[in-house]
Every structure is written in C-alpha cells, then in structure tokens.
Design an enzyme around this catalytic site. Sequence first.
Site, PDB file in Angstrom:
ATOM      1  N   LYS A 119     -17.620  -1.582   5.298  1.00  0.00           N
ATOM      2  CA  LYS A 119     -17.952  -2.547   4.258  1.00  0.00           C
ATOM      3  C   LYS A 119     -19.452  -2.614   4.005  1.00  0.00           C
ATOM      4  O   LYS A 119     -19.897  -2.706   2.852  1.00  0.00           O
ATOM      5  CB  LYS A 119     -17.409  -3.927   4.654  1.00  0.00           C
ATOM      6  CG  LYS A 119     -17.623  -4.983   3.581  1.00  0.00           C
ATOM      7  CD  LYS A 119     -16.943  -6.298   3.935  1.00  0.00           C
ATOM      8  CE  LYS A 119     -17.121  -7.312   2.805  1.00  0.00           C
ATOM      9  NZ  LYS A 119     -16.430  -8.592   3.123  1.00  0.00           N
ATOM     10  N   PHE A 158     -11.498  -7.750  13.800  1.00  0.00           N
ATOM     11  CA  PHE A 158     -10.375  -8.138  12.953  1.00  0.00           C
ATOM     12  C   PHE A 158     -10.105  -7.060  11.907  1.00  0.00           C
ATOM     13  O   PHE A 158     -11.009  -6.608  11.214  1.00  0.00           O
ATOM     14  CB  PHE A 158     -10.665  -9.479  12.276  1.00  0.00           C
ATOM     15  CG  PHE A 158      -9.603  -9.919  11.312  1.00  0.00           C
ATOM     16  CD1 PHE A 158      -8.357 -10.308  11.776  1.00  0.00           C
ATOM     17  CD2 PHE A 158      -9.849  -9.947   9.949  1.00  0.00           C
ATOM     18  CE1 PHE A 158      -7.359 -10.706  10.893  1.00  0.00           C
ATOM     19  CE2 PHE A 158      -8.866 -10.353   9.061  1.00  0.00           C
ATOM     20  CZ  PHE A 158      -7.616 -10.732   9.533  1.00  0.00           C
ATOM     21  N   GLN A 159      -8.866  -6.639  11.809  1.00  0.00           N
ATOM     22  CA  GLN A 159      -8.401  -5.613  10.873  1.00  0.00           C
ATOM     23  C   GLN A 159      -9.168  -4.300  11.030  1.00  0.00           C
ATOM     24  O   GLN A 159      -9.442  -3.593  10.060  1.00  0.00           O
ATOM     25  CB  GLN A 159      -8.465  -6.106   9.424  1.00  0.00           C
ATOM     26  CG  GLN A 159      -7.425  -7.197   9.144  1.00  0.00           C
ATOM     27  CD  GLN A 159      -7.212  -7.450   7.668  1.00  0.00           C
ATOM     28  OE1 GLN A 159      -8.102  -7.266   6.839  1.00  0.00           O
ATOM     29  NE2 GLN A 159      -6.009  -7.912   7.320  1.00  0.00           N
ATOM     30  N   MET A 187      23.997   9.750   2.893  1.00  0.00           N
ATOM     31  CA  MET A 187      23.872  11.033   3.568  1.00  0.00           C
ATOM     32  C   MET A 187      24.100  10.892   5.070  1.00  0.00           C
ATOM     33  O   MET A 187      24.730  11.756   5.698  1.00  0.00           O
ATOM     34  CB  MET A 187      22.498  11.651   3.297  1.00  0.00           C
ATOM     35  CG  MET A 187      22.360  13.082   3.803  1.00  0.00           C
ATOM     36  SD  MET A 187      23.497  14.239   3.002  1.00  0.00           S
ATOM     37  CE  MET A 187      22.589  14.613   1.497  1.00  0.00           C
ATOM     38  N   GLU A 226       0.817  -1.221   0.000  1.00  0.00           N
ATOM     39  CA  GLU A 226       0.000   0.000   0.000  1.00  0.00           C
ATOM     40  C   GLU A 226       0.851   1.271   0.000  1.00  0.00           C
ATOM     41  O   GLU A 226       0.449   2.283  -0.574  1.00  0.00           O
ATOM     42  CB  GLU A 226      -0.946   0.021   1.200  1.00  0.00           C
ATOM     43  CG  GLU A 226      -2.061  -1.021   1.137  1.00  0.00           C
ATOM     44  CD  GLU A 226      -1.674  -2.367   1.726  1.00  0.00           C
ATOM     45  OE1 GLU A 226      -2.549  -3.256   1.794  1.00  0.00           O
ATOM     46  OE2 GLU A 226      -0.486  -2.534   2.107  1.00  0.00           O
TER      47      GLU A 226
END
Length: 571
Positions: free
Chosen positions: A161, A111-112, A480, A49
Amino acid sequence: MEMQAARALMRALEAEGVEVIFGYPGGASLYIYDALYDSPIHHVLTRHEQGAIHAAEGYARATGKVGVVLATSGPGATNLVTGLCDAMMDSTPIVAITGQVTRSLIGRDAFQEADVTGITMPVTKHNYLVTDPNDLLRVVREAFYIARTGRPGPVLIDIPKDVTNAQVRWEYPPRIHLPGYRVPREASPEAVAAAAEAIRSARQPVLICGGGVVSSPDATGPFRTLAERMDAPVVETLMGLGGFPMDHPLCLGLVGMHGTFAANRAVANSDLVIACGMRFDDRVTGMASRFAPKARIIHIDIDPAEMSKNLTAHIPLVGDCGLVLAQLNEALGDWSQTLPEWRAQVQGWQEQFPLWGVRRGEEIATDPDGVPKPQQVIQAVQAAFGPEAVVATDVGQHQMWAAHYCTRTEPRTWLSSSGLGTMGFGLPAAIGAAIGRPDRDVVLITGDGSFQMCIQELATVVQERVPVKIVLLNNGYLGMVRQWQEMFYKGRYKEVDLRPGMPDFVKLAEAYGIKGLRVRRLGELEGAVAEARAHQGPVLLEVVVEEEENVFPIVPPGGANTEALLPGAGR
C-alpha cells in the site's frame, strides 16, 4: 514529471490499452481505486474476487486481449488463486494486481497479510512483489508482455500500500529487456522439411486442433488450408473447439474421454498425427500407451516444455502455431492429395456410431408432454442463437453435451474451463465475454451444481446491464459425479443429490431483477428459448431435464479411447 505511483499505474494500464478492470476493493488497494476514480478505464465490481478473475478470463478469451483483475491483500488476493490456476492451465492472458500490506509490516503477520507471491508462484507464468516504487512501471510493462506473448498465461503484481502512495517519475519504458525470456516464433527449417516429408507420405493422417490454434492470432486459416490439402480428418480438444469449423466435412468433433467414436477411432488407426497447440493431457489421450499407437507424431507448440512431456514427439515443431502452419504450407509447395479410402472408413465410423441421444439435425423424442433431454436443450439453443453466439459453460455433464451439440464455427466463441475444470467459471466468464463482445449474443449453459458456485454474480449481470442468456439444465444432481458413481462405483450414490435445499431458480432470478423462465415439458422448449433470445435484457431459463441421463461416449478411468462405453453401460 512526478506523480503518485497509483496514478502512474493507471496511466500505465491505459498505455497498455486496458479498457476494463474486474475487481473488488479493500483497504490495501484504496490508493489504486482512488486513482481509478479519475481514469477512463471501466471498472466492473463483481461480488467475489473469484468472480472477478473468471470474468477477466472470459473477457480475455472472447476478445484476445489481456484480462485485468484487481484485488486487495490477504483474502482478496487468495480468492484469486483458483482463477489464476484456471488461467494457467488454459493459457489465458491475465494480469492480476493485488494490494499488499505496507512494506514495514510484511512478514509480521499483519492484518490481511498473506505471502501472495509465494502462494501464487506455482499457478502463474510469473509474479512480482514491488518493493521499490521506481520499479513499478517497468514491472507493469513486463507483466503485460509476459502475459500476452509466447504461451499466454497469468502474471501477478503484488504492490504494498505504501508503494502505491509513493511519488514516482512518469516514464513508461519504451522497450522490454528480459534476456532470460525468449518467445519462439518459427520452427527450424530442418524440422519443417521433415514434417512436410512425413505429411506427403501419410495415408491415414489426422490433425488435432488444440487451444493454441485459437489463441494464436493467425492460425485458423493456415490450419484449415493444411487440413483441406491433406484431405485429413480433424479432431478437436475442448480448448480447440471453434479453431476449425465443426460443421466442416472433415471435422469429427471432440476427441478423448467424451470424444466421438469416429474421432477416437480415427486417431487410433492413424499413421500420422499432427497435433497443433495442445498438451496431450490425460482427458485427450486416455491410456497414453494406446493413443495413436501406429502413428508418427508431429507436435506444433510454442512451449518447448510440452515437447515429449506426455507423448513422444517424433517431429517437434517449436513455434507459434500460425507461423509454423504457414511454414508447413509453404514447404509443401503446390502439393495436395485426396484420400478416398481413409475418408470412407472414417465416414463409416461416423454413420455407424453417431453421438448418443441426438444425431445432428434430428430429434430423439417428439412427445410434447415428455421431459426434455439435455441434448435437445442444447440443440434448441444452437438453433436459436446460431454459431455466431459466444457460448460459455460451467463444468460437468452439460459441458460435454454443449461441446458436442453447440456447433462452433469460429474461434473465441467457446469459453469453458478445460484444464482445471472449475465449477463456477461459467457465469462470470459469460459476463466478461458480454462486456468484451457487446456485438455478440452471449449464452451461458450451466448446471444446477455449477451455477450455485458463483451465483452471486447475478448482481454483476444486473449492475452492468449485460444481456447474458443463462440456460440452466436442472437434473437435481451433481450430474457427472452421479454418473461416475452409477457406472464405476456400483450405483452407490453419495452426496450428489442437490434436490434437498434446491432454490427456486426462477424466483431467485426475479429477486435480482432478471427475467426468469421455466420449462418442464418438451413442447415448451422451443418457444421458451425463442422468448429468451428476444428479450432485450438478461434471462435465466431453467429447463428441468431427465434426472439420470448420462453422457456418452465415455472412456472408463484408465482406459484407452477405443474402449469408450456406449449406451446401455451402467450399473
């Protein structure tokens, strides 16, 4: 007409002109993906993602359109946070759509589940949790409007959802009603008149080209007109590169911590600074109290919150850069001037203190068996691909060398994570740019540290058949950080050596089906760059460069820009 909300969402995105979505599916977003199955919108499946949102950023910055990213709930959404923050810092228009657990499970540690709106509130311009399906279309309309207007930025829409599966009436709102959201347009006539008077009286003026000159659709022309009428040197922020042609005689290049000596010296000795579309962040100003100490500051920005936030704006001009610059040009009438003494002084600084390592148009070494310097690699890329190519970078030493030696002459041909400094930005941003601008060559300049942050997106390169040319400067270090440890921490290197466990990048590219090339000798460089450009598909060109080459100039932490260290500084 009623339809499933997920299908209404697709129609709304189509109505907003969305052609591409970058994303990764999951359980909470499956109704959306099912609706996407029948949509003409092209979906780009990234491998993470974070890759998706950086690709959306690259697409947005290369095209000027809103980038759209789609993720599922929980970890899918939280994986977007770095990209949202990056887009917020660099004023990139993004609409992020995330799935959420069903409304009945919100707040129950399902969940999630994650409090996505709470998590992202500090790093978005605005965000929404859609709990009423009848609000969805209004929210989409508002989200795109907010993302693209005013100071652009990311907007997130979190959709449970069960909301995506509800029935809604298709009626896309024809108008926006946001009474608390006002987009500045033109500056006040009184402020413009005061700025015009200050311009007429200045004898050592400097213009700063910031990212707002690039993001405003009509700013580059009036900015150039004003600079030429004033006969004033122009310096550029990292976000502003390409807003004013870097090959123009008035351009002094990058300003700030790694700015050219001439750019920083000109600002320090100026009597008037016109700052266009920039924030006066610390990497530009250095020690703020010693930035342009003799100058009055005219600050042009569309975000009123930036006025006098970091430096006092003696004449604030709140409005769109393009419109305000047009106002200034009109207020000046037929006035113009030449400043031969000021120009001669600035030119003297340029000649006395050129960029370290490579003067533009010159080589620093001719031994074909020698190890290439990073500056030579960038010059070779610039010579082969020209100023028309879109150049993306990651973050680190290579980023600064690219900023100096990739001469950008057009807006939206330079993509780099400037405000947040996100390693891993480059590869997915280059993918997004290549999808958005198939008419241009797209080159990624990256380092061996940054490249490994989002290396999995090589799969996306192959799947999407984007002919991105990847130029990887391999010095075996987090360059760097190593340079800072050398110069400011007595050379006590700690956790910067990447050589143990370093992959064979050429074999890795070939494992993905990408053409791989490697250069170890200077004499091989020009031919390899030409071969990479001529190849029809993607290429990874690894160049093994000098391990401990440093970026100069560099302003020590907390120092003034006039205290920049030049070659010879170190442990």
